[in-house]
Design a protein around this motif. Structure first.
Motif, short mmCIF file in Angstrom:
data_model
loop_
_atom_site.label_atom_id
_atom_site.label_comp_id
_atom_site.label_asym_id
_atom_site.label_seq_id
_atom_site.Cartn_x
_atom_site.Cartn_y
_atom_site.Cartn_z
N LEU A 1 0.81 -1.22 0.00
CA LEU A 1 0.00 0.00 0.00
C LEU A 1 0.85 1.29 0.00
N SER A 2 2.12 1.15 -0.38
CA SER A 2 2.94 2.36 -0.56
C SER A 2 2.79 2.82 -2.02
N VAL A 3 3.19 4.07 -2.28
CA VAL A 3 3.04 4.63 -3.62
C VAL A 3 4.05 3.97 -4.57
N MET A 4 3.55 3.56 -5.73
CA MET A 4 4.41 2.94 -6.74
C MET A 4 5.55 3.88 -7.10
N ASN A 5 6.75 3.33 -7.17
CA ASN A 5 7.90 4.17 -7.53
C ASN A 5 8.96 3.33 -8.23
N ALA A 6 9.98 4.00 -8.73
CA ALA A 6 11.00 3.31 -9.53
C ALA A 6 12.22 2.92 -8.70
N GLN A 7 12.16 3.14 -7.41
CA GLN A 7 13.32 2.81 -6.55
C GLN A 7 13.43 1.29 -6.39
N TRP A 8 14.67 0.81 -6.32
CA TRP A 8 14.89 -0.58 -5.94
C TRP A 8 14.62 -0.71 -4.45
#
Lengths: 74, 475
Positions: free
Chosen positions: B247-254
């Protein structure tokens, strides 16, 4: 409710097993049962492939065999 | 023709030698096992793989599954093979393998919008720009702002844009899988059959290890069989980009966590009964318990504006870590001379609130002694998991669990197919099967907000399935 359903199911299985004693053909009447297509699962690779597709696309699995797919396909 | 026959004989002899070698390694020799009898010159007729008591034989099955969803979505090619060796006294050893290659576009879980939407996912920092191009799904490489505490590979990300009024799909999906399995079964004392099996499956982001055992007992002049099978499974998920925080915001971080596990235990209790000369029935009850990571790590759920219905955020989904399921399965086979009917029914229920019914019917029609056709139809309907949401509404408290995976939503699936079989000899068979599978669900659920009223909120799936198989029994 679920426990009651299980109890009824298991009792049904026991009764069915007891009732099975008088069921079924004599050994010399098993010609049809000896045919390949009358096996419970005559084409296991086909069954496995179809179960694999449905496991990947639907929420239900198991019944004919184990639940789950042994893969990350779902 | 002579040449072909001789070559087939050579292949047969080679396979027979391999099979005999494996059996000899696995099984002590038995009296009469070596008795050879030629079955290969029999005229075509009803297939019969019962070589009779006292004979050792093997069965080789090979097949190819081709699966393709409409609209450029998921496609898969899956070759498989299995070799079973049967000793004279009922002992069996089988080994098999499966490979598959899957690629295509897959819904990412977000709802469509009347505006274009951007989504970002991780990529590998080095060498990725060459592998992610517009040709691989309209993706572009983006630079990420430096974030304290993140891995070094977080410098770059992948972004793809979905046009307005279009189901959001990630076109960068592809995977390969290989699986091996083996099983052993034999009679033991007064027990009709006892057996063990194991399997291993590996793909680029998932691993599965299974072990099972079973026990079966015949009664009533072999007209009744009771069986109990136990299964265990240990799976590891190591998704590309790491394990996202639920439920965290989708992001491009590994993500820093790379692997999560799941364990599974289950059993199947079965009763098979020969009812009459032409009627066989089977009843199974299956229970299954899964514990651990069951999220789809790539799947998101949209948060929409409470007035306009326009997506404002994409959150990674979250599912409960525990799931119990019950299946009641009833199968009937009825031999009516030229036709064999196979009708199975299943009722499934689980602790996630899903209930489903399945009905599967196949009607085999023998065309003379060498060919048969088998039309088939399947109906499936499931209710939604109690944490299924097509979308979440902004400004409201987040639920503990949420998924928009349509496979956990309510839908109906129908399959129509036809199979054509050729009994090449009493010991071998070739068959092809074609199927069409389609899902339908509620595209316009009541209570849709704003622009969502105009969108199709059920990502329909339809697929063509082709299956080719060959089976061969030999000494």
């Amino acid at each position: 409710m679920r426990t009651a359903a299980r109890t009824v199911f298991l009792a049904g299985m026991a009764l069915a097993l007891a009732g099975c004693a008088s069921l079924g053909p004599k050994p010399w009447e098993k010609d049809l049962m000896a045919r390949h297509e009358m096996l419970v699962d005559p084409y296991p690779l086909q069954t496995a492939a179809e179960d694999h597709v449905y496991f990947s696309k639907e929420a239900s699995s198991g019944g004919r065999g184990f639940a789950g797919g042994g893969c990350g396909c779902n | 023709m002579q040449l072909k026959k001789r070559r087939r004989g050579n292949v047969r002899k080679s396979l027979a030698r391999i099979s005999a070698g494996l059996l000899a390694a696995a099984l002590p020799p038995l009296a009469g096992q070596a008795a050879a009898q030629s079955y290969y010159d029999d005229a075509s007729g009803t297939r019969n793989n019962n070589f009779g008591p006292g004979f050792t034989y093997s069965q080789l099955d090979a097949a190819l599954l081709v699966y393709q969803e409409a609209g450029g979505r998921v496609g898969a090619i899956e070759p498989t093979a299995n070799l079973s060796m049967h000793a004279a006294d009922g002992r069996q050893l089988s080994i098999g393998g499966v490979a598959d290659s899957v690629s295509g576009a897959t819904p990412n879980g977000a709802v469509p919008s009347n505006l274009p939407q951007n989504f970002v996912t991780p990529i590998k920092a080095q060498g990725s720009s060459a592998s992610v191009t517009s040709a691989s799904g309209g993706s572009t490489i983006i630079k990420l702002p430096p974030t304290p505490g993140q891995l070094a590979t977080a410098a770059l990300g992948r972004q793809y844009t979905v046009p307005a009024n279009t189901l959001p799909m990630d076109k960068g999906f592809h995977d390969h899988r290989a699986a091996l399995n083996g099983a052993w079964a034999q009679p033991l004392g007064g027990i009709t059959e006892i057996g063990v099996g194991a399997g291993y499956s590996r793909e680029s982001d998932y691993q599965s290890i299974t072990a099972n055992t079973h026990l079966s007992q015949n009664f009533n002049a072999n007209n009744t069989t009771m069986s109990l099978s136990l299964n265990s499974e240990f799976d590891s998920s190591f998704p590309f980009g790491g394990i996202p925080t639920p439920l965290s915001v989708m992001n491009a971080q590994w993500k820093t966590q790379s692997t999560r596990d799941k364990t599974q235990l289950g059993f199947v209790l079965g009763l098979t009964q020969v009812m009459t000369r032409s009627w066989l029935t089977q009843f199974n009850y299956a229970f299954d318990q899964q514990s651990g990571y069951q999220n789809d790590p790539y799947r998101i759920v949209s948060v929409v504006d409470p007035a306009s219905g326009v997506p404002t955020q994409s959150l990674y989904e979250n599912r409960p870590q525990s799931r119990q399921s019950n299946s009641f399965y009833w199968d009937n086979k009825l031999d009516l001379g030229p036709t064999v009917t196979d009708l199975s029914l299943r009722y499934f229920t689980d602790s996630w609130g899903i209930k489903s019914v399945t009905a599967d019917l196949a009607e085999r029609l023998n065309l003379g002694s060498a060919f048969y056709v088998e039309p088939s139809a399947r109906y499936y309907h499931q209710s939604a998991a109690n944490f299924f949401h097509s979308y979440l509404v902004g400004g409201q408290a987040l639920p503990a669990y949420a998924t928009s995976d349509s496979r956990l939503g309510s839908f109906t699936g129908t399959t129509f197919g036809a199979k054509l079989g050729w009994i090449v000899s009493k010991r071998s068979e070739f068959y092809v099967k074609g199927e069409y599978y389609a899902q339908s669900g509620n595209s316009h659920p009541a209570g849709a907000i704003g622009q969502l009223k105009q969108q199709d909120l059920f990502p329909k799936t339809s697929a063509a399935i082709a299956f080719i198989g060959y089976s061969w029994d030999f000494h």
